[in-house]
Design a protein around this motif. Structure first.
Motif, PDB file in Angstrom:
ATOM      1  N   PRO A 142       0.610  -1.092   0.045  1.00  0.00           N
ATOM      2  CA  PRO A 142      -0.003   0.057  -0.047  1.00  0.00           C
ATOM      3  C   PRO A 142       0.715   1.293  -0.126  1.00  0.00           C
ATOM      4  CG  PRO A 142       0.099  -0.938   2.139  1.00  0.00           C
ATOM      5  CD  PRO A 142       0.784  -1.721   1.213  1.00  0.00           C
ATOM      6  N   LEU A 143       1.642   1.430  -1.236  1.00  0.00           N
ATOM      7  CA  LEU A 143       2.585   2.609  -1.245  1.00  0.00           C
ATOM      8  C   LEU A 143       1.737   3.698  -1.667  1.00  0.00           C
ATOM      9  CD1 LEU A 143       5.317   0.964  -3.125  1.00  0.00           C
ATOM     10  CD2 LEU A 143       5.418   1.646  -0.822  1.00  0.00           C
ATOM     11  N   LYS A 144       1.890   4.923  -0.792  1.00  0.00           N
ATOM     12  CA  LYS A 144       1.209   6.067  -0.822  1.00  0.00           C
ATOM     13  C   LYS A 144       1.711   7.065  -2.121  1.00  0.00           C
ATOM     14  CE  LYS A 144      -0.194   6.403   3.738  1.00  0.00           C
ATOM     15  NZ  LYS A 144       0.810   5.693   4.138  1.00  0.00           N
ATOM     16  N   MET A 145       3.145   6.574  -2.556  1.00  0.00           N
ATOM     17  CA  MET A 145       3.996   7.568  -3.319  1.00  0.00           C
ATOM     18  C   MET A 145       2.977   7.386  -4.932  1.00  0.00           C
ATOM     19  SD  MET A 145       7.280   5.432  -4.289  1.00  0.00           S
ATOM     20  CE  MET A 145       7.750   4.913  -2.672  1.00  0.00           C
ATOM     21  N   PRO A 146       3.398   8.512  -5.571  1.00  0.00           N
ATOM     22  CA  PRO A 146       2.579   8.256  -6.903  1.00  0.00           C
ATOM     23  C   PRO A 146       3.380   7.468  -7.830  1.00  0.00           C
ATOM     24  CG  PRO A 146       3.304  10.728  -6.248  1.00  0.00           C
ATOM     25  CD  PRO A 146       3.565   9.746  -5.228  1.00  0.00           C
ATOM     26  N   VAL A 147       2.678   7.004  -8.827  1.00  0.00           N
ATOM     27  CA  VAL A 147       3.134   6.263  -9.808  1.00  0.00           C
ATOM     28  C   VAL A 147       4.559   6.531 -10.423  1.00  0.00           C
ATOM     29  CG1 VAL A 147       2.936   5.313 -12.320  1.00  0.00           C
ATOM     30  CG2 VAL A 147       1.019   5.288 -10.327  1.00  0.00           C
ATOM     31  N   GLY A 148       4.823   7.869 -10.794  1.00  0.00           N
ATOM     32  CA  GLY A 148       5.954   8.554 -11.391  1.00  0.00           C
ATOM     33  C   GLY A 148       7.155   8.422 -10.317  1.00  0.00           C
ATOM     34  N   GLN A 149       6.886   8.614  -9.086  1.00  0.00           N
ATOM     35  CA  GLN A 149       7.885   8.469  -8.138  1.00  0.00           C
ATOM     36  C   GLN A 149       8.266   7.090  -8.079  1.00  0.00           C
ATOM     37  OE1 GLN A 149       6.810  10.088  -4.203  1.00  0.00           O
ATOM     38  NE2 GLN A 149       8.914   9.414  -3.325  1.00  0.00           N
ATOM     39  N   LEU A 150       7.526   5.967  -7.918  1.00  0.00           N
ATOM     40  CA  LEU A 150       7.703   4.807  -7.546  1.00  0.00           C
ATOM     41  C   LEU A 150       8.620   4.313  -8.529  1.00  0.00           C
ATOM     42  CD1 LEU A 150       7.494   2.045  -6.301  1.00  0.00           C
ATOM     43  CD2 LEU A 150       5.505   1.644  -7.655  1.00  0.00           C
ATOM     44  N   ILE A 151       8.312   4.601 -10.063  1.00  0.00           N
ATOM     45  CA  ILE A 151       9.102   4.180 -11.101  1.00  0.00           C
ATOM     46  C   ILE A 151      10.681   4.941 -11.111  1.00  0.00           C
ATOM     47  CG2 ILE A 151       9.469   4.483 -13.667  1.00  0.00           C
ATOM     48  CD1 ILE A 151       6.465   4.233 -13.893  1.00  0.00           C
ATOM     49  N   ARG A 152      10.492   6.025 -10.697  1.00  0.00           N
ATOM     50  CA  ARG A 152      11.995   6.673 -10.779  1.00  0.00           C
ATOM     51  C   ARG A 152      12.799   6.224  -9.525  1.00  0.00           C
ATOM     52  NH1 ARG A 152       8.699  11.274 -11.304  1.00  0.00           N
ATOM     53  NH2 ARG A 152       8.811  12.129  -9.347  1.00  0.00           N
ATOM     54  N   TYR A 153      11.993   5.823  -8.537  1.00  0.00           N
ATOM     55  CA  TYR A 153      12.692   5.086  -7.009  1.00  0.00           C
ATOM     56  C   TYR A 153      13.194   4.004  -7.505  1.00  0.00           C
ATOM     57  CZ  TYR A 153      13.462   3.539  -2.485  1.00  0.00           C
ATOM     58  OH  TYR A 153      13.961   3.148  -1.323  1.00  0.00           O
ATOM     59  N   ALA A 187       1.550   4.467 -17.828  1.00  0.00           N
ATOM     60  CA  ALA A 187       2.039   5.009 -16.419  1.00  0.00           C
ATOM     61  C   ALA A 187       2.136   6.651 -16.486  1.00  0.00           C
ATOM     62  CB  ALA A 187       3.397   4.289 -16.263  1.00  0.00           C
ATOM     63  N   GLU A 188       2.327   7.327 -17.910  1.00  0.00           N
ATOM     64  CA  GLU A 188       2.461   8.633 -17.950  1.00  0.00           C
ATOM     65  C   GLU A 188       1.156   9.143 -17.552  1.00  0.00           C
ATOM     66  OE1 GLU A 188       5.302   9.992 -18.803  1.00  0.00           O
ATOM     67  OE2 GLU A 188       6.102   9.025 -20.490  1.00  0.00           O
ATOM     68  N   ARG A 189       0.116   8.835 -17.812  1.00  0.00           N
ATOM     69  CA  ARG A 189      -1.229   9.546 -17.644  1.00  0.00           C
ATOM     70  C   ARG A 189      -1.491   9.272 -16.054  1.00  0.00           C
ATOM     71  NH1 ARG A 189      -6.373   6.709 -18.882  1.00  0.00           N
ATOM     72  NH2 ARG A 189      -7.507   7.661 -17.590  1.00  0.00           N
ATOM     73  N   PHE A 190      -0.817   8.295 -15.289  1.00  0.00           N
ATOM     74  CA  PHE A 190      -1.108   7.998 -13.982  1.00  0.00           C
ATOM     75  C   PHE A 190       0.064   8.363 -13.096  1.00  0.00           C
ATOM     76  CE2 PHE A 190      -4.476   5.188 -15.646  1.00  0.00           C
ATOM     77  CZ  PHE A 190      -5.576   5.433 -14.998  1.00  0.00           C
ATOM     78  N   ARG A 191       0.917   9.126 -13.652  1.00  0.00           N
ATOM     79  CA  ARG A 191       2.126   9.711 -12.847  1.00  0.00           C
ATOM     80  C   ARG A 191       2.020  10.348 -11.528  1.00  0.00           C
ATOM     81  NH1 ARG A 191       2.391  13.273 -17.000  1.00  0.00           N
ATOM     82  NH2 ARG A 191       3.051  15.215 -16.673  1.00  0.00           N
ATOM     83  N   HIS A 192       0.783  11.147 -11.550  1.00  0.00           N
ATOM     84  CA  HIS A 192       0.706  11.765 -10.221  1.00  0.00           C
ATOM     85  C   HIS A 192      -0.188  11.040  -9.296  1.00  0.00           C
ATOM     86  CE1 HIS A 192       3.055  14.966 -11.940  1.00  0.00           C
ATOM     87  NE2 HIS A 192       2.315  15.179 -12.718  1.00  0.00           N
ATOM     88  N   HIS A 193      -0.699   9.976  -9.726  1.00  0.00           N
ATOM     89  CA  HIS A 193      -1.794   9.308  -9.106  1.00  0.00           C
ATOM     90  C   HIS A 193      -1.106   8.225  -8.006  1.00  0.00           C
ATOM     91  CE1 HIS A 193      -5.956   8.121  -9.577  1.00  0.00           C
ATOM     92  NE2 HIS A 193      -5.734   6.974  -8.763  1.00  0.00           N
ATOM     93  N   PRO A 194      -1.662   8.368  -6.713  1.00  0.00           N
ATOM     94  CA  PRO A 194      -0.825   7.561  -5.665  1.00  0.00           C
ATOM     95  C   PRO A 194      -1.112   6.035  -5.954  1.00  0.00           C
ATOM     96  CG  PRO A 194      -2.446   9.188  -4.822  1.00  0.00           C
ATOM     97  CD  PRO A 194      -2.654   9.127  -6.278  1.00  0.00           C
ATOM     98  N   PHE A 195      -0.040   5.257  -5.638  1.00  0.00           N
ATOM     99  CA  PHE A 195       0.015   4.033  -6.218  1.00  0.00           C
ATOM    100  C   PHE A 195      -1.141   3.099  -5.550  1.00  0.00           C
ATOM    101  CE2 PHE A 195       1.317  -0.485  -5.126  1.00  0.00           C
ATOM    102  CZ  PHE A 195       1.509  -1.020  -6.530  1.00  0.00           C
ATOM    103  N   VAL A 196      -1.421   3.574  -4.141  1.00  0.00           N
ATOM    104  CA  VAL A 196      -2.371   2.672  -3.483  1.00  0.00           C
ATOM    105  C   VAL A 196      -3.815   2.824  -4.106  1.00  0.00           C
ATOM    106  CG1 VAL A 196      -2.651   4.607  -1.771  1.00  0.00           C
ATOM    107  CG2 VAL A 196      -2.883   2.154  -1.013  1.00  0.00           C
ATOM    108  N   ARG A 197      -3.934   3.910  -4.679  1.00  0.00           N
ATOM    109  CA  ARG A 197      -5.507   4.166  -5.337  1.00  0.00           C
ATOM    110  C   ARG A 197      -5.505   3.433  -6.566  1.00  0.00           C
ATOM    111  NH1 ARG A 197      -6.106  10.408  -3.723  1.00  0.00           N
ATOM    112  NH2 ARG A 197      -8.214   9.865  -4.999  1.00  0.00           N
ATOM    113  N   LEU A 198      -4.569   2.838  -7.237  1.00  0.00           N
ATOM    114  CA  LEU A 198      -4.759   2.236  -8.503  1.00  0.00           C
ATOM    115  C   LEU A 198      -5.751   1.053  -8.299  1.00  0.00           C
ATOM    116  CD1 LEU A 198      -1.078   2.060 -10.044  1.00  0.00           C
ATOM    117  CD2 LEU A 198      -3.164   3.787 -10.608  1.00  0.00           C
TER     118      LEU A 198
END
Lengths: 296, 275
Positions: free
Chosen positions: A84-95, A118-129
């Motif tokens: 349940p990561l709260k970080m956005p998709v873009g940040q997770l990929i970069r990390y 992933a580009e479209r959802f890059r600001h979307h929190p991972f946990v909310r996918l």
């Protein structure tokens, strides 16, 4: 590539792994099966160096606890339950890309092939996918880098048939140079993906079988189904597989990934009393492409 | 080092999105606003008035709130992440354990200290706008004490998180530790012990190892240099340390204790099951 010798792990008062010996060579695709509590997840955690243990564990010839970064650079891991990561998709990929010295572009491309933008959802929190989107992204971060040991815990459970088909193709691209350890409760979920089956029971290997490596992971089957009568429940079950109906809903047509045939037949078996005729034919891509060119 | 800062930065971003951080920031921000609303800058106690008076009250309230907030939020989020499978996934990535652990600690420290510090800065800025004199010496020393106290309880919190395998156990342990330290403040149990004729040295030794008491005594020193409010124990402290010595001790001891507990936590984390 992966070796365990006399591997023991005790959790509380329970011996979860009891002297496990296992050797997996490059090019092997292993189904790790067993009921709940058999020791599959514990074995995976020992391989990832997340658990202490007794006995020997090596990946690419090294102990994952002593040389964790060197070993884990080779490993692509997909967990059974998305964290349940709260970080956005873009940040997770970069990390992940930054830790693995990988290219984010490659991960985004793999996600796109699986049907996740992933580009479209890059600001979307991972946990909310959704469950499927999370799974696609986790697969993309595992396969979108140069990992030659893939440890996948129920990787395709949340994927739709189209994404499963792409997932099989992605695995096929690595089948020669990588080791794959695919964990599942049920053999039929992964049977067509693997060339070796290891079954655990109460922390021991109770079955270790090489299986015929005859299924091409990229193959597709052309399928025609005739029903004795239209049935809404059947339509609801088969539509997600990308099938379309003809006539009054008694004739259905679509394609199925070759590696998914057992799962597909498992789904059909629930409606066996309705099925009047069934045809599954492997599509010859080379012949089809020649015909397509001729037609053009 | 790159992995350490990457982990710290990730933890900072995760904290910014977490509810605990919003509540935590709100509590300390509201505290300062409340102190202004109550007109504390206008009141006078032992010669202290204006912003000095406000900061004195703020720091005393911080002692009551900060430790339990830091302990509970730290153990809840870390043990919670472990329980929910966040560690299982992130620790399967090639990040060195030391970078992961100390990066998380560094990120968390910034997130714990910043709201408390910003609330104090806000109070100073507002006071300055109102024409009040800014007590720079007090501000500098109290900032140091807040850093020291935050680090100390963060270290204790991360040690508990390393040992406890579930949120419930971690939270219970954090609460018991906070309660024990609270009971050994001079206000409560130490007073009883002295009344029961426990040797003064024993009482003072307990006061000196309790980081909350060290913080409290440290904050008292600037407005009560003779520690009159502390009673006879003040003689032992002032004879052994002197005023400046104790102020230095109040800054350094909690930092050392926090570092020690964090280090023990790291050893437990590295040598044991990480999930």
């Amino acid at each position: 590539m992966i070796r365990t010798h006399n591997l023991h792990k005790r959790l509380g008062r329970r011996d979860v792994l009891q002297g496990l010996d296992l050797e997996i060579e490059r090019g092997q695709r292993v189904a790790l099966i067993g009921s709940n509590g058999a020791g599959k997840t514990t074995l995976i955690r020992c391989l990832l160096g997340e658990y202490t243990r007794e006995g020997e564990v090596t990946l690419v010839g090294r102990d994952p606890r002593r040389f964790r970064t060197e070993v884990l650079r080779h490993v692509g891991f997909v967990p059974q339950l998305p964290p349940p990561l709260k970080m956005p998709v873009g940040q997770l990929i970069r990390y992940v890309a930054s830790l693995c010295a990988a290219d984010t572009r490659h991960m985004i491309d793999v996600a796109a092939r699986l049907g996740f933008d992933a580009e479209r959802f890059r600001h979307h929190p991972f946990v909310r996918l959704s469950g499927g989107q999370k799974q696609k992204l986790l697969i993309a971060t595992a396969l979108g880098r140069n990992a030659d040991i893939l440890i996948l815990d129920e990787p395709a459970a949340n994927l739709d048939p189209e994404a499963r088909s792409t997932f099989f193709s992605l695995l096929a691209e690595r089948e020669k140079e990588a080791v794959m350890l695919i964990s599942s409760h049920r053999l039929d979920e992964v049977a067509a993906l693997v060339n070796r089956v290891v079954e655990l029971d109460q922390g021991k290997v109770v079955l270790d079988d090489r299986v015929a490596d005859s299924v091409d992971l990229t193959s597709r089957l052309d399928c025609h189904i005739a029903l004795t009568r239209p049935e809404p429940a059947f339509a609801k079950a088969i539509t997600p597989w990308g099938f379309s109906a003809r006539d009054d809903g008694t004739a259905w047509h679509g394609t199925v990934a070759g590696a998914d045939r057992l799962r597909f037949l498992g789904m059909l078996s629930r409606y066996v009393a309705l099925i009047g005729a069934l045809e599954l034919r492997e599509i010859d891509d080379r012949r089809r492409s020649v015909q397509d060119r001729a037609h053009a | 080092m790159q992995h350490l800062w990457l982990t710290a930065w990730t933890d900072i971003l995760e904290s910014l999105r977490a509810k605990w951080f919003a509540v935590y920031t709100l509590v300390f921000g509201s505290l300062v606003v409340l102190l202004f609303v109550l007109g504390l800058t206008e009141s006078r106690v032992m010669g202290f008035t204006g912003l000095s008076r406000l900061m004195l009250t703020y720091i005393q309230l911080s002692m009551a709130i900060l430790p339990i907030f830091v302990l509970i939020t730290t153990v809840r989020s870390l043990a919670g992440d472990r329980e929910a499978g966040v560690f299982e996934y992130l620790l399967a990535l090639p990040v060195p354990l030391a970078s992961w652990y100390w990066g998380k600690l560094a990120g968390r420290f910034l997130m714990v200290f910043t709201p408390v510090f910003l609330a104090m800065i806000g109070a100073l800025a507002w006071g300055a706008l109102q024409g009040a004199e800014i007590p720079w010496k007090l501000f500098g020393y109290y900032t140091g004490l807040l850093i020291s106290l935050s680090w100390c309880f963060l270290g204790i919190g991360i040690l508990i998180s390393s040992i406890a395998k579930s949120v419930d156990v971690a939270q219970g342990a954090a609460f018991i530790i906070w309660l024990a330290l609270l009971l050994f403040l001079d206000l409560i149990l130490l007073g009883v012990m002295i009344q029961q004729h426990v040797p003064a040295e024993t009482a003072v030794a307990i006061a000196l190892i309790n980081p909350m008491q060290v913080f409290r005594t440290g904050t008292m020193l600037l407005f009560d240099p003779q520690l009159v409010m502390l009673g006879p124990a003040a003689y032992v402290i002032l004879d052994n340390f002197g005023s400046t010595g104790y102020m230095a001790f109040a800054l350094l001891y909690p930092v050392a204790l926090g570092t020690l507990t964090a280090w023990v936590g790291y050893l437990v984390f590295r040598r044991g099951d990480q999930i």
